[in-house]
Design a protein around this motif. Structure first.
Motif, PDB file in Angstrom:
ATOM      1  N   ASN A 238      37.155   5.828 -53.289  1.00 16.47           N
ATOM      2  CA  ASN A 238      38.401   5.485 -53.972  1.00 16.47           C
ATOM      3  C   ASN A 238      38.187   4.943 -55.375  1.00 16.47           C
ATOM      4  O   ASN A 238      39.143   4.778 -56.132  1.00 16.47           O
ATOM      5  CB  ASN A 238      39.161   4.431 -53.153  1.00 16.47           C
ATOM      6  N   SER A 239      36.947   4.632 -55.723  1.00 16.43           N
ATOM      7  CA  SER A 239      36.718   3.927 -56.987  1.00 16.43           C
ATOM      8  C   SER A 239      35.548   4.528 -57.759  1.00 16.43           C
ATOM      9  O   SER A 239      35.695   5.550 -58.422  1.00 16.43           O
ATOM     10  CB  SER A 239      36.499   2.429 -56.708  1.00 16.43           C
ATOM     11  N   LEU A 240      34.375   3.923 -57.648  1.00 11.46           N
ATOM     12  CA  LEU A 240      33.237   4.308 -58.482  1.00 11.46           C
ATOM     13  C   LEU A 240      32.812   5.762 -58.313  1.00 11.46           C
ATOM     14  O   LEU A 240      32.326   6.388 -59.262  1.00 11.46           O
ATOM     15  CB  LEU A 240      32.042   3.391 -58.188  1.00 11.46           C
ATOM     16  N   LEU A 241      32.975   6.317 -57.125  1.00 10.32           N
ATOM     17  CA  LEU A 241      32.496   7.673 -56.853  1.00 10.32           C
ATOM     18  C   LEU A 241      33.629   8.679 -56.682  1.00 10.32           C
ATOM     19  O   LEU A 241      33.419   9.755 -56.134  1.00 10.32           O
ATOM     20  CB  LEU A 241      31.606   7.671 -55.606  1.00 10.32           C
ATOM     21  N   GLN A 242      34.807   8.368 -57.176  1.00 13.58           N
ATOM     22  CA  GLN A 242      35.942   9.265 -56.951  1.00 13.58           C
ATOM     23  C   GLN A 242      35.750  10.641 -57.570  1.00 13.58           C
ATOM     24  O   GLN A 242      36.370  11.617 -57.129  1.00 13.58           O
ATOM     25  CB  GLN A 242      37.232   8.641 -57.487  1.00 13.58           C
ATOM     26  N   ASP A 243      34.880  10.770 -58.570  1.00 12.43           N
ATOM     27  CA  ASP A 243      34.609  12.063 -59.183  1.00 12.43           C
ATOM     28  C   ASP A 243      33.356  12.731 -58.623  1.00 12.43           C
ATOM     29  O   ASP A 243      32.931  13.779 -59.113  1.00 12.43           O
ATOM     30  CB  ASP A 243      34.448  11.904 -60.698  1.00 12.43           C
ATOM     31  N   ILE A 268      43.328   6.717 -48.940  1.00 12.61           N
ATOM     32  CA  ILE A 268      42.775   7.267 -50.173  1.00 12.61           C
ATOM     33  C   ILE A 268      43.899   7.319 -51.206  1.00 12.61           C
ATOM     34  O   ILE A 268      45.010   7.754 -50.913  1.00 12.61           O
ATOM     35  CB  ILE A 268      42.212   8.681 -49.949  1.00 12.61           C
ATOM     36  N   LYS A 269      43.606   6.892 -52.424  1.00 14.18           N
ATOM     37  CA  LYS A 269      44.616   6.876 -53.469  1.00 14.18           C
ATOM     38  C   LYS A 269      45.157   8.288 -53.721  1.00 14.18           C
ATOM     39  O   LYS A 269      44.380   9.259 -53.703  1.00 14.18           O
ATOM     40  CB  LYS A 269      44.029   6.322 -54.765  1.00 14.18           C
ATOM     41  N   PRO A 274      43.206  14.775 -54.336  1.00 13.63           N
ATOM     42  CA  PRO A 274      42.917  16.148 -54.784  1.00 13.63           C
ATOM     43  C   PRO A 274      41.544  16.310 -55.410  1.00 13.63           C
ATOM     44  O   PRO A 274      40.972  17.407 -55.384  1.00 13.63           O
ATOM     45  CB  PRO A 274      44.035  16.445 -55.792  1.00 13.63           C
ATOM     46  N   LYS A 275      41.003  15.237 -55.968  1.00 17.37           N
ATOM     47  CA  LYS A 275      39.631  15.318 -56.494  1.00 17.37           C
ATOM     48  C   LYS A 275      38.658  15.609 -55.355  1.00 17.37           C
ATOM     49  O   LYS A 275      37.779  16.475 -55.476  1.00 17.37           O
ATOM     50  CB  LYS A 275      39.243  14.009 -57.183  1.00 17.37           C
ATOM     51  N   ILE A 276      38.779  14.875 -54.269  1.00 12.55           N
ATOM     52  CA  ILE A 276      37.882  15.037 -53.134  1.00 12.55           C
ATOM     53  C   ILE A 276      38.069  16.403 -52.483  1.00 12.55           C
ATOM     54  O   ILE A 276      37.096  17.083 -52.133  1.00 12.55           O
ATOM     55  CB  ILE A 276      38.101  13.903 -52.107  1.00 12.55           C
TER      56      ILE A 276
END
Length: 290
Positions: A238-243, A268-269, A274-276
């Protein structure tokens, strides 16, 4: 591949059977995996059946087998067969390959041919089944070629259902799937795109540390239902690794239907979801260029 129409991209699915009915692993290892995942009713779909399955769901899927001939003595499914079969469904299937690192320079030559002539877009390693430590120099000729070709290397990490419950684990050593061993690979091959597959039990914190520290290390979420994800994995996703977090199911032992239904209930935000599910994979695999 029409990226706009895709609901998701599953970066972790297995071709478990060849055109002539040959399994990618021996029957006793397959049986142990079925026990582990409580998936005795799952069958081994052919690649055309996988294409139909994912097309019906408006999804794309990365497909690979596992070449572990040296450690298991079991003949692999041909990477060339997997690539050629996936090429029949380019709007749905994305071929990866698997080359036993014990094959040395011969394996490196095969990797180059698979990418340059057969459209393979990445490589799968399963250190525990293949019987090697990821940071063993025996694998470095293969990594050199993969890094040069600019495609990712996906490493199984954490415990495996393969061999679970079999005396001696079927000869499979869990220690080889510690993500800290892949950290060495990320140091020695700084431009290599790496995917740490699965929630890495019992080394989840190690996987998060490596993916946070090394800019080209990603994590896929396959092999577990999201309802069992460790809280720190959800927090980092959800934060540091969202990309850098990717949807993967481990089909056919876990279906994307089950995975996505449980993922929908995870906190999940909205902007991260959609990124994941799709966008991180598009970027990592270079699909926008095709």
């Amino acid at each position: 591949m029409n990226l706009d129409s895709l609901v998701a991209i599953d970066v972790h699915t297995h071709a478990e059977i060849s055109k002539d009915g040959h399994g990618s692993l021996s029957p006793h290892l397959f049986s142990a995996s079925a026990d582990y995942f409580k998936a005795h009713d799952h069958r081994q779909p052919t690649i055309p059946e996988m294409a139909s399955y994912y097309a019906a769901r408006d999804m794309a899927a990365v497909v690979f087998t596992v070449d572990a001939e040296h450690a298991t003595g079991h003949p692999r499914i041909s990477n060339f067969e997997v690539a050629e079969s996936c090429a029949e469904f380019p709007d749905v299937l994305i071929p990866f390959a698997s080359i036993d690192p014990w094959k040395g320079r011969a394996g490196a030559h095969e990797a180059r041919r698979l990418v340059e002539s057969y459209g393979v877009r990445g490589f799968k390693f399963h250190p525990s089944i293949q019987g090697f430590a990821p940071n063993d120099p025996l694998a470095y000729p293969l990594y050199e070629v993969i890094e040069e070709l600019g495609v990712p290397a996906l490493f199984h990490t954490g415990q495996t259902g393969i061999g679970a419950g079999v005396p001696g684990g079927g000869g499979i050593r869990l220690k080889y799937s510690n993500p800290m061993l892949v950290d060495d690979v990320a140091v020695d091959f700084p431009e290599l795109r790496i995917i740490l597959a699965h929630p890495s039990f019992p080394w989840q914190d190690e996987a998060l540390a490596v993916a946070t520290h090394k800019p080209y290390v990603y994590i896929d979420l396959s092999g577990w239902s999201p309802k069992y994800f460790p809280p720190q994995l959800v927090r980092y996703a959800n934060s540091l690794l969202q990309d850098k977090v990717l949807f993967g199911s481990d089909y056919p032992v876990i279906t994307p239907d089950r995975w996505l239904a449980d993922f929908a209930k995870l906190e999940i935000k909205p902007e991260v979801r959609p990124k994941i599910l799709k966008h991180n994979a598009i970027r990592l695999l270079g699909l926008e260029k095709t």
